[in-house]
Design a protein around this motif. Structure first.
Motif, mmCIF file in Angstrom:
data_model
loop_
_atom_site.group_PDB
_atom_site.id
_atom_site.type_symbol
_atom_site.label_atom_id
_atom_site.label_comp_id
_atom_site.label_asym_id
_atom_site.label_seq_id
_atom_site.Cartn_x
_atom_site.Cartn_y
_atom_site.Cartn_z
ATOM 1 N N ALA A 130 2.280 -0.966 -0.142
ATOM 2 C CA ALA A 130 0.845 -1.144 0.105
ATOM 3 C C ALA A 130 0.199 -2.034 -0.951
ATOM 4 N N SER A 131 0.781 -2.081 -2.128
ATOM 5 C CA SER A 131 0.229 -2.913 -3.207
ATOM 6 C C SER A 131 0.718 -4.356 -3.143
ATOM 7 N N ASN A 132 1.600 -4.649 -2.200
ATOM 8 C CA ASN A 132 2.214 -5.973 -2.109
ATOM 9 C C ASN A 132 1.364 -6.903 -1.244
ATOM 10 N N ILE A 133 0.384 -7.548 -1.843
ATOM 11 C CA ILE A 133 -0.508 -8.435 -1.094
ATOM 12 C C ILE A 133 0.248 -9.627 -0.526
ATOM 13 N N MET A 134 1.374 -9.977 -1.158
ATOM 14 C CA MET A 134 2.147 -11.123 -0.669
ATOM 15 C C MET A 134 2.698 -10.871 0.723
ATOM 16 N N LEU A 135 2.832 -9.604 1.122
ATOM 17 C CA LEU A 135 3.318 -9.307 2.460
ATOM 18 C C LEU A 135 2.323 -9.794 3.506
#
Length: 218
Positions: A130-135
């Protein structure tokens, strides 16, 4: 459409199998949790992938990706989460999995060290992904080339999102199962100790990459 779907599946597979924070977490969790927790990280990861895919399919995902302030803030949050996971991995005790068949040794592990339960691994995967904005950024760049403007948008977006999540689940389940199976052969405390240390360092290297991409990459 068949050729484009095949290409989409291939690109999704390459993206999912490429080592990153989620893959690293799934492998480490497979070693630590064993076969009883083999589904925990894949399910948690794919749950968030489903939500991220839905977000990317709406205008909100594009708004976040195109807002420098929002993007940088979320990148910092992602970096902080990776720092926390690195610390957790570094501080984890070395588990002697080869002693797990002995009841006394098993009780010692329970009382003296942190246990890796299905629930803990699952929620760890959720928080990390959920913290992976790059996704979101990746999905925003992945899906548009495979959307046909002459066809209804929603059914295509749903299908592409579902296929990506399916590929993600299969890849992470494979990583988790291989790691859990390998844990039986690499069961000593020395291996567990170095797994924790190497995982921590890799998480922290990912932090450097996130910060670099957010603030220094032109």
């Amino acid at each position: 459409m068949d050729k484009s779907i095949a290409l989409y599946l291939f690109v999704s597979f390459v993206a999912c199998i490429t080592p990153g924070s989620a893959v690293l977490y799934t492998i480490a969790s497979g070693f630590r949790g064993g076969m009883k927790c083999v589904l925990a990280s894949p399910i948690g990861t794919c749950l968030v992938c489903s939500l991220m895919s839905a977000l990317s399919a709406t205008g909100l995902g594009a708004l976040i990706a195109n807002s420098p302030a929002a993007y940088n803030v979320l990148q910092v949050v992602s970096a902080l989460v990776l720092v926390w996971f690195g610390l957790q991995s570094w501080r984890s005790g070395a588990l002697d999995l080869s002693a797990a068949s002995d009841s006394a040794a098993r009780e010692g592990l329970r009382s003296g060290q942190e246990r890796f339960t299905f629930r803990k691994i699952f929620w760890g995967a959720v928080v990390l992904q959920a913290s992976n904005i790059m996704l979101i950024v990746f999905l925003l760049s992945l899906m548009p080339p495979f959307i046909r403007t002459e066809e209804p948008y929603l059914p295509q977006a749903v299908m592409l999102s579902a296929l990506f999540v399916l590929v993600c689940f299969v890849v992470h389940l494979g990583y988790s199962w291989i790691a859990a199976a390998g844990a039986k052969r690499l069961a000593g405390p020395r291996f567990s100790f170095w797994l924790n240390r190497i995982s921590a360092v890799l998480f922290w290297l990912l932090v450097v990459s996130v910060i670099w991409n957010a603030f220094f990459k032109s």
